[in-house]
Motif scaffolding. Structure first.
Motif, PDB file in Angstrom:
ATOM      1  N   ILE A 155     -40.228   8.656   0.173  1.00 14.82           N
ATOM      2  CA  ILE A 155     -39.248   7.669  -0.027  1.00 14.82           C
ATOM      3  C   ILE A 155     -38.994   7.213   1.202  1.00 14.82           C
ATOM      4  N   LEU A 204     -34.233  11.827  -7.403  1.00 13.30           N
ATOM      5  CA  LEU A 204     -34.883  11.018  -6.040  1.00 13.30           C
ATOM      6  C   LEU A 204     -35.685   9.801  -6.291  1.00 13.30           C
ATOM      7  N   LEU A 205     -36.946   9.956  -7.682  1.00  8.70           N
ATOM      8  CA  LEU A 205     -37.618   8.980  -8.040  1.00  8.70           C
ATOM      9  C   LEU A 205     -36.619   7.616  -8.346  1.00  8.70           C
ATOM     10  N   LEU A 206     -35.608   7.907  -8.859  1.00  6.87           N
ATOM     11  CA  LEU A 206     -34.643   6.964  -9.490  1.00  6.87           C
ATOM     12  C   LEU A 206     -34.074   6.329  -8.066  1.00  6.87           C
ATOM     13  N   GLY A 258     -36.260  25.760 -12.096  1.00  5.79           N
ATOM     14  CA  GLY A 258     -36.016  24.402 -12.104  1.00  5.79           C
ATOM     15  C   GLY A 258     -35.059  23.921 -10.888  1.00  5.79           C
ATOM     16  N   ALA A 276     -34.555  21.131 -19.234  1.00  8.10           N
ATOM     17  CA  ALA A 276     -35.594  21.986 -18.539  1.00  8.10           C
ATOM     18  C   ALA A 276     -36.407  20.955 -17.464  1.00  8.10           C
ATOM     19  N   LEU A 277     -36.093  19.591 -17.508  1.00  7.88           N
ATOM     20  CA  LEU A 277     -36.599  18.755 -16.491  1.00  7.88           C
ATOM     21  C   LEU A 277     -35.729  19.167 -15.208  1.00  7.88           C
ATOM     22  N   PRO A 278     -36.774  19.278 -14.208  1.00  7.35           N
ATOM     23  CA  PRO A 278     -36.055  19.224 -12.897  1.00  7.35           C
ATOM     24  C   PRO A 278     -35.391  18.033 -12.280  1.00  7.35           C
ATOM     25  N   PHE A 286     -29.474   8.836   0.792  1.00  3.48           N
ATOM     26  CA  PHE A 286     -29.943   8.200  -0.287  1.00  3.48           C
ATOM     27  C   PHE A 286     -28.854   7.708  -1.203  1.00  3.48           C
ATOM     28  N   ILE A 290     -33.522  17.238  -9.559  1.00  2.30           N
ATOM     29  CA  ILE A 290     -33.797  16.244  -7.990  1.00  2.30           C
ATOM     30  C   ILE A 290     -34.846  15.583  -8.019  1.00  2.30           C
ATOM     31  N   PRO A 291     -36.158  15.781  -8.427  1.00  2.00           N
ATOM     32  CA  PRO A 291     -37.311  14.831  -8.410  1.00  2.00           C
ATOM     33  C   PRO A 291     -36.846  13.810  -9.086  1.00  2.00           C
ATOM     34  N   ILE A 292     -36.553  13.950 -10.331  1.00  2.00           N
ATOM     35  CA  ILE A 292     -36.321  12.605 -11.249  1.00  2.00           C
ATOM     36  C   ILE A 292     -35.162  11.739 -10.616  1.00  2.00           C
ATOM     37  N   THR A 315     -43.190  13.716  -8.019  1.00  2.00           N
ATOM     38  CA  THR A 315     -42.200  13.914  -9.245  1.00  2.00           C
ATOM     39  C   THR A 315     -43.055  14.293 -10.132  1.00  2.00           C
ATOM     40  N   THR A 325     -25.866  16.312  -0.631  1.00  2.00           N
ATOM     41  CA  THR A 325     -27.153  16.639  -0.513  1.00  2.00           C
ATOM     42  C   THR A 325     -27.916  15.092  -0.327  1.00  2.00           C
ATOM     43  N   VAL A 381     -44.767   9.179  -3.994  1.00  2.00           N
ATOM     44  CA  VAL A 381     -43.475   9.637  -4.833  1.00  2.00           C
ATOM     45  C   VAL A 381     -43.575  10.130  -6.172  1.00  2.00           C
ATOM     46  N   ASP A 396     -32.636  20.800 -24.933  1.00  2.00           N
ATOM     47  CA  ASP A 396     -33.213  21.694 -24.174  1.00  2.00           C
ATOM     48  C   ASP A 396     -34.373  21.070 -23.455  1.00  2.00           C
ATOM     49  N   THR A 397     -35.062  19.969 -23.788  1.00  2.00           N
ATOM     50  CA  THR A 397     -36.104  19.564 -23.275  1.00  2.00           C
ATOM     51  C   THR A 397     -35.511  18.695 -21.880  1.00  2.00           C
ATOM     52  N   ILE A 417     -34.044  20.052   0.200  1.00  2.00           N
ATOM     53  CA  ILE A 417     -33.163  20.219   1.453  1.00  2.00           C
ATOM     54  C   ILE A 417     -33.527  21.068   2.625  1.00  2.00           C
ATOM     55  N   PHE A 467     -35.383   6.245  -5.212  1.00  2.00           N
ATOM     56  CA  PHE A 467     -36.700   5.415  -4.622  1.00  2.00           C
ATOM     57  C   PHE A 467     -36.859   4.217  -5.315  1.00  2.00           C
ATOM     58  N   VAL A 468     -36.918   4.121  -6.664  1.00  2.00           N
ATOM     59  CA  VAL A 468     -37.164   2.952  -7.280  1.00  2.00           C
ATOM     60  C   VAL A 468     -36.129   1.685  -7.266  1.00  2.00           C
ATOM     61  N   LEU A 486     -41.685  14.564  -0.307  1.00  2.00           N
ATOM     62  CA  LEU A 486     -41.125  13.640  -1.202  1.00  2.00           C
ATOM     63  C   LEU A 486     -40.242  12.870  -0.339  1.00  2.00           C
ATOM     64  N   VAL A 533     -41.663  19.156 -23.153  1.00  2.00           N
ATOM     65  CA  VAL A 533     -41.053  18.808 -22.143  1.00  2.00           C
ATOM     66  C   VAL A 533     -41.835  17.732 -20.998  1.00  2.00           C
ATOM     67  N   ILE A 546     -38.723   4.896 -15.474  1.00  2.00           N
ATOM     68  CA  ILE A 546     -37.912   4.988 -14.404  1.00  2.00           C
ATOM     69  C   ILE A 546     -38.607   3.731 -13.478  1.00  2.00           C
ATOM     70  N   SER A 551     -37.572  -0.343 -12.974  1.00  2.00           N
ATOM     71  CA  SER A 551     -36.861  -0.681 -11.838  1.00  2.00           C
ATOM     72  C   SER A 551     -36.968  -2.139 -11.226  1.00  2.00           C
TER      73      SER A 551
END
Lengths: 285, 334
Positions: free
Chosen positions: B294, A127-129, B268, A119-121, A220, A123-125, B306, A214, B302, A115-116, B276, A131-132, B290, B18, B29, B33
């Motif tokens: 990037i 996109l962060l990935l 979420g 519950a995490l969004p 990306f 897209i941001p995660i 996040t 997307t 960023v 569930d955890t 988008i 990005f790095v 965001l 969470v 992350i 990296s």
């Protein structure tokens, strides 16, 4: 199996329509294997030609034939979706079956983690990935990451079925006859959750393809590999809409809509077939 | 009430869990990296000139300080948490020296306003039409609406957004297709500015509504068509209760509950749609921030966006979870 297919095609309009749409897509994908041009090559034809008898869907400003690009793009995009769907199905199956069968504290812990993560969004995660990792973010890497993000909801569905299977008589028989846990899960319980697996595969496929489109539109993912989103990315980069080269944007859009509608119709009708209540409603009961 | 407190406490623990997991994940992350943000920024800055090795070393030191990437990993982790808790992510590199939080604070109202409005509109229309379509199953008009809505549902947000841009920006140019408000207007509480905000918000909101409506429609319709075969509804029909009362009191009310949970879960995913949509319409919200972060390699921006997104989505789910038992008395407290 064939009888089911025949019945669905005959009595279920959505299934028939969905099948036709997917066949169009499959046809284009098959044709892409006979493409006269390398799918990543640029400046192989005259740029900026409108649709004509020679270039059915026109050509891009990068000198690519839109028709052959569409075929290759659909193949790559669909392949991405399939990889994500298969990998995330495997994770969802293992987590769901194990959690539901073992139960108790283990189940609580696994579902807490489940569930955890759910519950995490996403897209941001993601996109962060992106990005790095930057240039190291290959197409296949993206597929693996997407697969790791897209299973939590479905594992809960599978677990709910596994929970009830655990209470059934045949599970007890299997335990007493000395089957190992892994054997029980694979041989006894797996067949019962297969309908859910099929249904969620369709939804997951749609989700994964949407994600790929997307991210590629934003530039990306691996932008040199032709995908539907990648085509739109390059069209944007060359301001195709402003320059009046509408076919560069219109055809990828058209075919991704066809692909989505086809998959969606199939998912709907298969879901309806699996759920006996709505089948009864269709028959007028 | 005691039961409710235990329930709320459990939910709150889950919310914390969470957030902690999400932020830890973001930290890991960022730190495992292969790209070192310090080196990246150094090479970005030195490419414009200044190559004196001593000043580069000073730059490197101060950047390490800025990003909190010096020292052992566990120290960096706690430094990162310190930043999250104080809301200080350092200055944004792309709009130096404005702090990241100020940049985010400027973008946040746009996204929150747009998303809240669009999500609620989609939820109301989808549920209303879905309930009607499930109840009046023979209406041709509702069937047609159902087909249109369901055909729109699987189409990616970008495609719908771009279609609207083409339609209302080029074919029939009546609405602005870019930005959050007219550029020459200063943000103020007057009609000129507000109307401009509304005008600029119509197409992005419409895109989100068109994308979001289908899911609600489908689930509501199937919920309602299940409920109308329930005994209490059949009994009411036989007892001669007016069908409008059956619809609103017996059917729609019972079907609402799962939809409220769905609203929480959809929050979420809505963030993904916002990214988008803001990209297509050049809308000055978090999503566009965001993306431009990037593109320009703005590390702290960023990471800040996040983190905010993780906290915001978890908080929204938590709030809905807390309201839920007030709506549904059947939910197990404790």
């Amino acid at each position: 199996m064939f009888k089911i297919l025949r019945d669905l095609l005959r009595y279920n309009k959505e299934f028939l329509f969905g099948t036709i749409l997917i066949l169009i897509i499959v046809g284009l994908i098959v044709s892409s294997f006979f493409s006269p041009y390398d799918e990543t090559a640029i400046y192989v034809v005259i740029p900026d030609m409108p649709p004509s008898a020679e270039f059915w869907f026109g050509t891009t400003s990068r000198g690519q034939d839109v028709f052959w690009q569409i075929g290759a793009s659909l193949r790559n995009t669909l392949l991405f979706g399939i990889i994500v769907a298969v990998v995330s199905r495997l994770i969802a199956l293992v987590v769901g079956l194990v959690s539901g069968y073992i139960g108790g504290r283990t189940d609580q812990i696994i579902m807490g983690i489940n569930d955890t993560l759910g519950a995490l969004p996403n897209i941001p995660i993601l996109l962060l990935l992106v990005f790095v990792l930057r240039d190291q973010m290959t197409w296949s890497m993206l597929a693996v990451v997407a697969a790791l993000l897209g299973w939590t909801h479905d594992s809960r569905l599978i677990r709910s079925v596994a929970l009830s299977l655990r209470q059934r008589e045949f599970t007890r028989h299997a335990v007493f006859s000395g089957m190992r846990t892994s054997q029980i899960l694979v041989r006894e319980h797996l067949p019962y959750v297969m309908p859910i697996v099929f249904f969620t595969t369709m939804n997951n496929l749609i989700w994964a393809i949407g994600l790929e489109v997307t991210l590629s539109i934003l530039g990306f993912s691996d932008i040199n590999r032709p995908t539907i989103g990648g085509m739109i990315y390059w069209a944007n980069a060359h301001s195709a809409m402003v320059a009046g080269i509408w076919w560069w944007v219109a055809f990828p859009m058209l075919f991704v809509v066809i692909l989505f509608l086809g998959l969606f119709m199939l998912a709907m009708s298969v879901n309806e077939y699996i759920d006996p209540r709505s089948r009864l409603a269709r028959m007028g009961a | 009430m005691n039961g409710f407190l235990i329930y709320a406490g459990k939910r709150f623990l889950q919310f914390l869990f969470v957030v902690v997991t999400g932020i830890t994940l973001a930290f890991l992350i960022a730190h495992f990296s292969p790209v070192d943000p310090v080196e990246q920024t150094v090479s970005l800055l030195t490419s414009f000139g200044s190559t004196d090795p001593q000043s580069v070393e000073i730059l490197r030191q101060s950047l390490r300080e800025l990003y909190g990437t010096g020292g052992p990993l566990i120290d960096q982790y706690f430094t990162f948490w310190g930043r999250v808790l104080t809301g200080d992510f350092g200055p944004s590199l792309s709009s130096f020296p404005t702090p990241v939080m100020t940049v985010i604070g400027r973008a946040l109202p746009w996204t929150v306003g747009l998303l809240t409005l669009a999500t609620i509109i989609a939820w109301i229309i989808g549920n209303l039409l879905g309930a009607l379509a499930g109840y009046f199953r023979n209406s041709r008009l509702l069937k047609l609406a159902g087909i249109v809505i369901m055909a729109l549902q699987p189409i990616p947000t970008y495609i719908i957004g771009l279609s609207l841009v083409i339609l209302f920006g080029f074919v029939w140019p009546i609405l602005p297709i870019s930005g959050g408000a007219q550029v020459n207007l200063t943000p103020a509480f007057n009609w000129a500015f507000i109307s401009s905000v509304i005008e600029h918000g119509i197409l992005p909101a419409l895109t989100l509504v068109l994308v979001g409506i289908g899911g609600w429609f489908i689930s509501m319709r199937s919920l309602v068509s299940n409920i109308i075969t329930d005994d209490h509804v059949v009994y009411a029909e036989l007892g001669g209760v007016r069908s409008s009362s059956i619809f609103s009191y017996y059917v729609a009310r019972n079907a609402m509950l799962p939809q409220v949970t769905g609203l929480a879960l959809s929050l979420g995913n809505v963030f993904g749609g916002a990214v988008i949509v803001e990209f297509v319409f050049n809308y000055p919200g978090i999503g566009k921030l965001l993306i431009s972060g990037i593109y320009s390699g703005d590390y702290s921006l960023v990471l800040g966006v996040t983190t905010i997104a993780i906290i915001a989505v978890a908080a929204a789910v938590f709030v809905i979870d807390i309201i839920y038992p007030l709506i549904d008395p059947r939910v197990k407290l404790g």
